[in-house]
Design a protein around this motif. Structure first.
Motif, PDB file in Angstrom:
ATOM      1  N   ALA A  86      91.422  26.639  79.641  1.00 22.86           N
ATOM      2  CA  ALA A  86      92.093  25.659  78.715  1.00 22.86           C
ATOM      3  C   ALA A  86      93.094  26.681  77.539  1.00 22.86           C
ATOM      4  O   ALA A  86      93.727  26.684  76.913  1.00 22.86           O
ATOM      5  N   ALA A  87      92.497  27.912  77.019  1.00 22.16           N
ATOM      6  CA  ALA A  87      92.394  28.784  75.615  1.00 22.16           C
ATOM      7  C   ALA A  87      94.177  29.988  76.682  1.00 22.16           C
ATOM      8  O   ALA A  87      94.532  30.176  75.597  1.00 22.16           O
ATOM      9  N   LEU A  88      93.829  29.848  77.885  1.00 23.38           N
ATOM     10  CA  LEU A  88      94.408  30.898  78.012  1.00 23.38           C
ATOM     11  C   LEU A  88      95.932  29.710  78.963  1.00 23.38           C
ATOM     12  O   LEU A  88      96.558  31.028  79.404  1.00 23.38           O
ATOM     13  N   GLY A  89      95.898  29.091  79.012  1.00 24.03           N
ATOM     14  CA  GLY A  89      96.342  28.024  80.113  1.00 24.03           C
ATOM     15  C   GLY A  89      96.574  28.912  81.443  1.00 24.03           C
ATOM     16  O   GLY A  89      97.823  28.724  82.420  1.00 24.03           O
ATOM     17  N   GLY A  90      95.422  29.184  81.769  1.00 22.00           N
ATOM     18  CA  GLY A  90      95.532  29.110  83.577  1.00 22.00           C
ATOM     19  C   GLY A  90      94.877  30.849  83.040  1.00 22.00           C
ATOM     20  O   GLY A  90      94.040  31.010  82.598  1.00 22.00           O
ATOM     21  N   LEU A  91      94.530  31.686  84.478  1.00 21.29           N
ATOM     22  CA  LEU A  91      93.718  33.135  85.038  1.00 21.29           C
ATOM     23  C   LEU A  91      94.504  33.599  85.475  1.00 21.29           C
ATOM     24  O   LEU A  91      95.057  33.059  87.311  1.00 21.29           O
ATOM     25  N   ASP A  92      95.225  34.889  85.417  1.00 20.09           N
ATOM     26  CA  ASP A  92      95.194  35.741  86.681  1.00 20.09           C
ATOM     27  C   ASP A  92      94.196  36.811  86.426  1.00 20.09           C
ATOM     28  O   ASP A  92      94.560  37.721  87.900  1.00 20.09           O
ATOM     29  N   ILE A  93      93.018  37.588  86.308  1.00 16.23           N
ATOM     30  CA  ILE A  93      92.425  38.700  85.922  1.00 16.23           C
ATOM     31  C   ILE A  93      91.212  37.883  85.806  1.00 16.23           C
ATOM     32  O   ILE A  93      90.702  37.407  84.591  1.00 16.23           O
ATOM     33  N   LEU A  94      90.260  38.001  86.487  1.00 13.25           N
ATOM     34  CA  LEU A  94      88.412  38.138  86.328  1.00 13.25           C
ATOM     35  C   LEU A  94      88.475  40.020  86.426  1.00 13.25           C
ATOM     36  O   LEU A  94      88.362  40.218  87.579  1.00 13.25           O
TER      37      LEU A  94
ATOM     38  N   ARG B 153      99.667  34.548  88.249  1.00 13.80           N
ATOM     39  CA  ARG B 153     100.058  36.166  88.545  1.00 13.80           C
ATOM     40  C   ARG B 153      99.714  36.948  88.763  1.00 13.80           C
ATOM     41  O   ARG B 153      99.056  37.872  88.493  1.00 13.80           O
ATOM     42  N   ASN B 154      99.998  37.091  90.307  1.00 12.39           N
ATOM     43  CA  ASN B 154      99.219  38.899  91.015  1.00 12.39           C
ATOM     44  C   ASN B 154      97.102  38.613  90.572  1.00 12.39           C
ATOM     45  O   ASN B 154      97.151  39.346  89.498  1.00 12.39           O
ATOM     46  N   PRO B 155      96.766  37.360  90.928  1.00  8.96           N
ATOM     47  CA  PRO B 155      95.404  37.594  90.692  1.00  8.96           C
ATOM     48  C   PRO B 155      94.839  38.603  91.272  1.00  8.96           C
ATOM     49  O   PRO B 155      95.040  39.193  92.566  1.00  8.96           O
TER      50      PRO B 155
END
Length: 172
Positions: free
Chosen positions: A82-90, A136-138
């Motif tokens: 919600a804060a970032l609008g998505g997720l690319d890196i964990l 993007r580039n998960p």
């Protein structure tokens, strides 16, 4: 290696961000323009880190969490997306340890080590994968405290479990 990739505007969740490697990694990612959600049990330290990142022009959100708690893991992923609008890196960096002989360790202590260091990592990854697939580039980074001056006899087992898990979740 981080400096070779264009990470600007990537969206990342970093667990274990209140100290040590997680803290340093969060600062380094922020320097490269990564938008961050910082997670650990220590809100005071997270708030200080987030303030430092913001003062330097970065974006950082704070989500206090114990990764051993399923509800808190779900809340972290939901809040992060919600804060970032998505997720690319964990970045699974949260970890606990214990010092002393195995024979003197309580069952609760051993379970806590595995709940945080293995199950917290594995289950947080499972929750994040649907969002990472759209990213993007998960990227998933499973980093734990890999050395201890006086390791317990259980330490290698949790490391082996994390290594095997990391190998198994890689795309074919």
């Amino acid at each position: 290696m981080l400096s070779r990739l264009d990470l600007s505007n990537s969206r990342a969740i970093v667990t274990g961000a209140s100290s040590g490697i997680g803290h340093a990694l969060a600062l380094r990612l922020a320097e490269q323009g990564v938008r961050l959600v910082l997670a650990s049990r220590n809100q005071e330290r997270l708030d200080a880190l987030a303030a430092t990142i913001r003062d330097r022009g970065g974006e950082a959100h704070v989500v206090p969490i114990d990764v051993a708690d399923a509800g808190q893991r779900a809340r972290l992923v939901e809040a992060g997306v919600a804060a970032l609008g998505g997720l690319d890196i964990l970045v699974n960096n949260a970890g606990v340890g214990a010092i002393g002989p195995f024979a003197e360790a309580s069952e609760d202590r051993l379970r806590r080590i595995f709940e945080v260091n293995f199950f917290g990592c594995a289950e947080l990854t499972r929750l994040a994968i649907p969002h990472l697939r759209s990213g993007r580039n998960p990227t998933i980074v499973n980093g734990k405290e890999l050395t201890r001056e006086e390791p317990t006899e259980v330490t290698p087992d949790q490391k082996i479990a994390i290594c095997n898990f990391t190998i198994r979740i890689q795309p074919k």
